[in-house]
Design a protein around this motif. Structure first.
Motif, mmCIF file in Angstrom:
data_model
loop_
_atom_site.group_PDB
_atom_site.id
_atom_site.type_symbol
_atom_site.label_atom_id
_atom_site.label_comp_id
_atom_site.label_asym_id
_atom_site.label_seq_id
_atom_site.Cartn_x
_atom_site.Cartn_y
_atom_site.Cartn_z
ATOM 1 N N ASP A 161 0.923 -1.313 0.382
ATOM 2 C CA ASP A 161 0.227 -0.024 0.174
ATOM 3 C C ASP A 161 1.028 1.098 0.051
ATOM 4 N N LYS A 162 2.100 0.941 -0.203
ATOM 5 C CA LYS A 162 3.092 1.978 -0.539
ATOM 6 C C LYS A 162 2.850 3.891 -0.838
ATOM 7 N N ASP A 163 3.049 3.179 -2.127
ATOM 8 C CA ASP A 163 2.680 4.052 -3.185
ATOM 9 C C ASP A 163 0.483 4.029 -3.713
ATOM 10 N N GLU A 164 -0.195 4.807 -2.269
ATOM 11 C CA GLU A 164 -1.262 4.962 -2.636
ATOM 12 C C GLU A 164 -1.661 5.430 -4.072
ATOM 13 N N ALA A 165 -1.135 6.414 -3.943
ATOM 14 C CA ALA A 165 -1.192 7.244 -5.807
ATOM 15 C C ALA A 165 -1.102 6.304 -6.862
ATOM 16 N N LYS A 166 -0.562 5.274 -7.185
ATOM 17 C CA LYS A 166 -0.935 4.375 -7.583
ATOM 18 C C LYS A 166 -1.870 3.256 -7.616
ATOM 19 N N ALA A 167 -1.898 2.823 -6.313
ATOM 20 C CA ALA A 167 -3.172 1.406 -5.993
ATOM 21 C C ALA A 167 -4.657 2.391 -5.929
ATOM 22 N N LYS A 168 -4.553 3.549 -6.339
ATOM 23 C CA LYS A 168 -5.992 3.953 -6.568
ATOM 24 C C LYS A 168 -6.220 4.478 -7.984
ATOM 25 N N SER A 169 -5.003 4.010 -9.150
ATOM 26 C CA SER A 169 -5.371 4.715 -9.917
ATOM 27 C C SER A 169 -7.149 3.976 -10.555
ATOM 28 N N PHE A 170 -7.318 2.914 -10.221
ATOM 29 C CA PHE A 170 -8.637 2.478 -10.660
ATOM 30 C C PHE A 170 -9.917 3.697 -10.520
ATOM 31 N N MET A 171 -9.126 4.944 -10.126
ATOM 32 C CA MET A 171 -10.705 5.146 -9.832
ATOM 33 C C MET A 171 -10.864 7.053 -10.848
ATOM 34 N N TYR A 172 -9.062 6.625 -11.543
ATOM 35 C CA TYR A 172 -9.410 7.881 -12.308
ATOM 36 C C TYR A 172 -10.613 7.820 -13.565
ATOM 37 N N PHE A 173 -11.126 6.690 -13.749
ATOM 38 C CA PHE A 173 -11.587 6.388 -14.849
ATOM 39 C C PHE A 173 -13.227 5.773 -14.298
ATOM 40 N N LEU A 174 -13.281 7.027 -13.142
ATOM 41 C CA LEU A 174 -14.965 6.219 -12.674
ATOM 42 C C LEU A 174 -15.450 8.074 -11.922
ATOM 43 N N GLN A 175 -14.285 8.837 -12.319
ATOM 44 C CA GLN A 175 -14.858 10.312 -11.526
ATOM 45 C C GLN A 175 -16.625 9.821 -11.988
ATOM 46 N N PHE A 176 -16.833 10.231 -12.892
ATOM 47 C CA PHE A 176 -18.291 10.086 -13.317
ATOM 48 C C PHE A 176 -19.305 9.417 -13.388
ATOM 49 N N ALA A 177 -18.721 8.204 -13.033
ATOM 50 C CA ALA A 177 -20.012 7.349 -12.590
ATOM 51 C C ALA A 177 -20.746 7.860 -11.135
ATOM 52 N N ARG A 178 -22.007 7.075 -11.930
ATOM 53 C CA ARG A 178 -22.909 6.946 -10.208
ATOM 54 C C ARG A 178 -22.706 5.884 -9.677
ATOM 55 N N LEU A 179 -22.509 4.881 -9.802
ATOM 56 C CA LEU A 179 -23.132 3.532 -9.536
ATOM 57 C C LEU A 179 -22.013 2.566 -10.179
ATOM 58 N N VAL A 180 -20.839 2.096 -9.090
ATOM 59 C CA VAL A 180 -19.749 1.170 -9.285
ATOM 60 C C VAL A 180 -20.038 -0.525 -9.258
ATOM 61 N N CYS A 181 -20.300 -1.150 -10.137
ATOM 62 C CA CYS A 181 -20.658 -2.518 -9.730
ATOM 63 C C CYS A 181 -19.220 -3.511 -9.026
ATOM 64 N N CYS A 182 -18.927 -4.761 -8.346
ATOM 65 C CA CYS A 182 -18.172 -5.191 -8.390
ATOM 66 C C CYS A 182 -18.719 -6.547 -7.858
ATOM 67 N N ASN A 183 -18.241 -7.536 -9.217
ATOM 68 C CA ASN A 183 -19.039 -8.514 -8.962
ATOM 69 C C ASN A 183 -18.077 -10.072 -8.198
ATOM 70 N N GLU A 184 -18.527 -10.489 -7.612
ATOM 71 C CA GLU A 184 -17.889 -11.290 -6.635
ATOM 72 C C GLU A 184 -16.575 -11.330 -6.138
ATOM 73 N N SER A 185 -16.197 -11.773 -5.259
ATOM 74 C CA SER A 185 -14.500 -11.831 -4.361
ATOM 75 C C SER A 185 -14.506 -13.033 -4.214
ATOM 76 N N GLU A 186 -13.110 -13.689 -3.587
ATOM 77 C CA GLU A 186 -12.124 -14.654 -3.868
ATOM 78 C C GLU A 186 -13.049 -14.634 -2.059
ATOM 79 N N ALA A 187 -12.642 -16.396 -2.542
ATOM 80 C CA ALA A 187 -13.466 -16.977 -0.896
ATOM 81 C C ALA A 187 -12.174 -16.519 -0.042
ATOM 82 N N ASP A 188 -12.712 -16.881 1.233
ATOM 83 C CA ASP A 188 -11.901 -15.895 2.119
ATOM 84 C C ASP A 188 -10.861 -14.778 2.385
ATOM 85 N N VAL A 189 -12.077 -13.835 1.770
ATOM 86 C CA VAL A 189 -11.319 -12.326 1.259
ATOM 87 C C VAL A 189 -11.298 -11.662 2.143
#
Length: 421
Positions: free
Chosen positions: A285-313
């Motif tokens: 998590d040291k490079d926080e700005a790079k870890a948040k890079s996915f947010m750049y493309f979501l600036q104008f989205a109103r709903l962001v969906c995530c499907n499923e997650s790995e077991a025991d995550v």
């Protein structure tokens, strides 16, 4: 001309040439041609001297002139990214150098007279050039982009301007006034690519009967709460700060409800990987700005969906709280770019079969959970039926045909707008 005497014709040509206004007429090429072939060098020279200041003498001059006139306030660079408004009367802006160059090349080809320029020939004569060759198009678009001014507040202004609105081709829905309005001076980086039409109560009932009621097992309270929360998300209400977990068995309709909203609101609904919210270990998590890079493309989205997650995550409560922080600034860095500050207006919705661990747990204080109690089975499935689960026959046409209909998508927008009220 045979209808006029020679003197009348000469006087008329003289009047046109000496009073020619390039800002009111784009027929420069035609006038130039006929003045020159008339054999009246004196008239042509007079006309040329009066009007050459309004025309360019190189491709670079064309680019500079276009930026001062046609493209004034319609193109800019913000945080290293190009933005362009193809039509001054359309509120929609496009982004990205590749797409903008394609739009500019089309404009040059289809509106060539705006991009004409004089080229000095070896014999001392000026020739009027209309850009048609690939090199001319490439040079002109490159000059335009190279000379474009920077406005690093551009996306922030569009972000604020769009709150409380959903844009369509023919206008926008205003959540504050609760009505559909025509465009005035509105600008947007995101819109639904279809017209918004009046509601249809027959189609609305069909949507409830085929989709909404079966998925929520006729639990009206849960159903209406979900629709209300979708309304809050679509409104871009940054004070909401809640996130949603939709939990249910396999084939419980979770994915259908994601399509239900996503098909209707198009790019206002986006998807991202649940892995972006995994709890990291060590120094990852040291490079926080790079870890948040996915947010750049979501600036104008109103709903962001995530499907499923790995077991025991384990999900990072810190990351979820940051994502749902209600319009706070985030410093992000995407590949080959400098760090920039962005804001989100999104509601996060995670869909999974089971619940997950969140650390720290205080992130769940703003969590809304929907435990889905329906399962849709194909004719060949004979799994043991569980108590408290509503079983229905699966209809694949719902997801792949019914929810793709334009009239259905339009009515779903009406349903969610009305639920917000």
């Amino acid at each position: 001309h045979e209808d006029y005497t020679e003197q009348q014709t000469a006087d008329g040509v003289d009047d046109i040439i000496n009073h020619y206004n390039s800002k009111k007429s784009n027929k420069f090429g035609t006038l130039c041609h006929y003045a020159k072939i008339s054999g009246s060098g004196e008239l042509y020279n007079t006309w040329f001297d009066n009007n050459k200041k309004n025309y360019s003498l190189s491709i670079k001059d064309v680019a500079m002139k276009i930026l001062r006139t046609e493209l004034n306030k319609r193109i800019c660079i913000c945080n290293g990214e190009f933005f362009f408004k193809p039509d001054e009367y359309d509120p929609n802006w496009i982004r990205g150098e590749k797409d903008i160059k394609r739009q500019l090349r089309r404009d040059i080809l289809f509106n060539g007279e705006k991009y004409q320029y004089f080229k000095l020939q070896d014999d001392g004569e000026y020739t009027l050039i209309e850009m048609k060759e690939k090199k001319q198009l490439d040079d002109c678009t490159s000059f335009i982009l190279d000379l474009t001014e920077t406005d690093n507040k551009f996306t922030t202004k569009r972000w604020v301007e769009g709150l409380g609105k959903i844009c369509f081709n023919n206008g926008y829905y205003d959540f504050v006034d609760r009505q559909f309005k025509p465009y005035d001076s509105h600008n947007t980086l995101i819109k639904i690519d279809r017209d918004f039409k009046p509601c249809n109560l027959e189609i609305r009932q069909e949507i409830y009967d085929k989709v909404i009621n079966p998925i929520f097992g006729d639990n009206i309270l849960k159903r209406d709460a979900f629709l209300y929360n979708m309304g809050m998300a679509m409104a871009g209400d940054i004070t909401f700060k809640k996130w949603i977990h939709v939990q249910g068995e396999r084939c419980s309709g979770k994915g259908v409800m994601c399509d239900f909203v996503g098909n209707s609101f198009e790019n206002y609904v986006r998807e991202t990987s649940t892995a972006n919210f995994y709890k990291k270990h060590g120094n990852s998590d040291k490079d926080e700005a790079k870890a948040k890079s996915f947010m750049y493309f979501l600036q104008f989205a109103r709903l962001v969906c995530c499907n499923e997650s790995e077991a025991d995550v384990v999900l990072s409560g810190t990351s979820i709280k940051a994502f749902c922080s209600g319009g706070d600034y985030h410093q992000v860095r995407i590949n080959h770019k400098d760090e920039v500050d962005i804001r989100l207006q999104s509601v996060l919705m995670i869909l999974s079969n089971d619940f997950f661990n969140v650390v720290p747990r205080d992130a769940t204080e703003k969590l809304i959970t929907y435990d889905m109690k329906s399962v849709f089975l194909s004719g060949s499935e004979t799994e043991a039926q569980l108590t408290g689960i509503n079983y229905y026959p699966e209809d694949k046409d719902i997801r792949f045909i019914f929810l793709e209909r334009e009239d259905v998508k339009n009515e779903i927008c009406h349903i969610i707008f009305d639920a917000h009220k």
